[in-house]
Motif scaffolding. Structure first.
Motif, PDB file in Angstrom:
ATOM      1  N   LEU A   1     -54.186 -31.223 -22.249  1.00  0.00           N
ATOM      2  CA  LEU A   1     -54.710 -30.125 -23.062  1.00  0.00           C
ATOM      3  C   LEU A   1     -56.189 -30.295 -23.382  1.00  0.00           C
ATOM      4  O   LEU A   1     -56.921 -29.303 -23.481  1.00  0.00           O
ATOM      5  N   THR A   2     -56.640 -31.525 -23.521  1.00  0.00           N
ATOM      6  CA  THR A   2     -58.060 -31.763 -23.772  1.00  0.00           C
ATOM      7  C   THR A   2     -58.898 -31.307 -22.582  1.00  0.00           C
ATOM      8  O   THR A   2     -59.913 -30.618 -22.751  1.00  0.00           O
ATOM      9  N   PHE A   3     -58.471 -31.656 -21.378  1.00  0.00           N
ATOM     10  CA  PHE A   3     -59.210 -31.239 -20.190  1.00  0.00           C
ATOM     11  C   PHE A   3     -59.098 -29.729 -19.951  1.00  0.00           C
ATOM     12  O   PHE A   3     -60.064 -29.080 -19.556  1.00  0.00           O
ATOM     13  N   LEU A   4     -57.919 -29.160 -20.204  1.00  0.00           N
ATOM     14  CA  LEU A   4     -57.747 -27.720 -20.006  1.00  0.00           C
ATOM     15  C   LEU A   4     -58.576 -26.906 -21.002  1.00  0.00           C
ATOM     16  O   LEU A   4     -59.103 -25.846 -20.645  1.00  0.00           O
ATOM     17  N   ALA A   5     -58.684 -27.367 -22.231  1.00  0.00           N
ATOM     18  CA  ALA A   5     -59.494 -26.648 -23.224  1.00  0.00           C
ATOM     19  C   ALA A   5     -60.959 -26.622 -22.800  1.00  0.00           C
ATOM     20  O   ALA A   5     -61.625 -25.580 -22.888  1.00  0.00           O
TER      21      ALA A   5
ATOM     22  N   CYS B   1     -63.087 -23.240 -21.705  1.00  0.00           N
ATOM     23  CA  CYS B   1     -64.362 -22.862 -22.345  1.00  0.00           C
ATOM     24  C   CYS B   1     -65.438 -22.630 -21.297  1.00  0.00           C
ATOM     25  O   CYS B   1     -66.200 -21.663 -21.375  1.00  0.00           O
ATOM     26  N   PHE B   2     -65.505 -23.523 -20.318  1.00  0.00           N
ATOM     27  CA  PHE B   2     -66.513 -23.369 -19.262  1.00  0.00           C
ATOM     28  C   PHE B   2     -66.270 -22.100 -18.448  1.00  0.00           C
ATOM     29  O   PHE B   2     -67.203 -21.345 -18.164  1.00  0.00           O
ATOM     30  N   LEU B   3     -65.007 -21.849 -18.094  1.00  0.00           N
ATOM     31  CA  LEU B   3     -64.676 -20.683 -17.284  1.00  0.00           C
ATOM     32  C   LEU B   3     -64.998 -19.385 -18.018  1.00  0.00           C
ATOM     33  O   LEU B   3     -65.607 -18.474 -17.451  1.00  0.00           O
ATOM     34  N   ILE B   4     -64.632 -19.294 -19.286  1.00  0.00           N
ATOM     35  CA  ILE B   4     -64.926 -18.086 -20.065  1.00  0.00           C
ATOM     36  C   ILE B   4     -66.438 -17.910 -20.219  1.00  0.00           C
ATOM     37  O   ILE B   4     -66.960 -16.801 -20.081  1.00  0.00           O
TER      38      ILE B   4
END
Length: 159
Positions: free
Chosen positions: A14-18, A22-25
């Protein structure tokens, strides 16, 4: 690489996905609106998230965490805050009182395993309040153990 406990793996993922989200958005918003400050902030969030994830991975890899396992003997909700008081009885009969968030659904009589970050440099000594504070701030994850399947499923959804 050895087996990573499920709550620690979930927290790591979840830390990496968050950070990636954020980067993708930020990138999509930059392409559509050309907003460079928002994109810069999303890059910073991504980098800090990756750093936190790498530090957590190294901690898990070195096994620099403490596991506290026991049967829940008492659960008291804190009415004003977002915490609850948990009392565990371990295999040796020692009683451990913890303060954890209300997002973890803990039930009396079931067995749980708590994962805590090792606290270097601070020795709680005989002060139970300092020990409780250190355990609260360093909670990495919770999982149900050797209980009925319904209790394990409920804990895995909320942990």
């Amino acid at each position: 690489m050895e087996h990573i406990p499920k709550p620690l793996f979930r927290r790591l993922l979840l830390t990496f996905l968050a950070g990636g989200g954020c980067f993708l958005i930020g990138f999509i918003f930059f392409l559509q609106e050309g907003d460079m400050p928002f994109f810069t902030l999303s890059i910073l969030l991504f980098l800090f998230s990756c750093g936190k994830g790498i530090l957590l991975f190294l901690q898990v890899e070195k096994k620099a965490y403490t596991v506290l396992e026991g049967i829940c003997t008492d659960v008291r909700m804190n009415l004003l805050g977002s915490t609850q008081y948990i009392c565990l009885s371990d295999a040796e009969g020692n009683e451990h009182c913890l303060v954890i968030g209300k997002d973890h659904k803990i039930r009396i009589g079931l067995s749980y395993r708590f994962y805590f970050r090792d606290s270097d440099g601070i020795s709680p000594g005989r002060n139970p309040l300092l020990k409780k504070a250190l355990l609260t701030d360093n909670l990495l994850g919770v999982e149900g153990t050797a209980a009925g399947p319904s209790a394990l499923d409920e804990d895995q959804k909320t942990a």
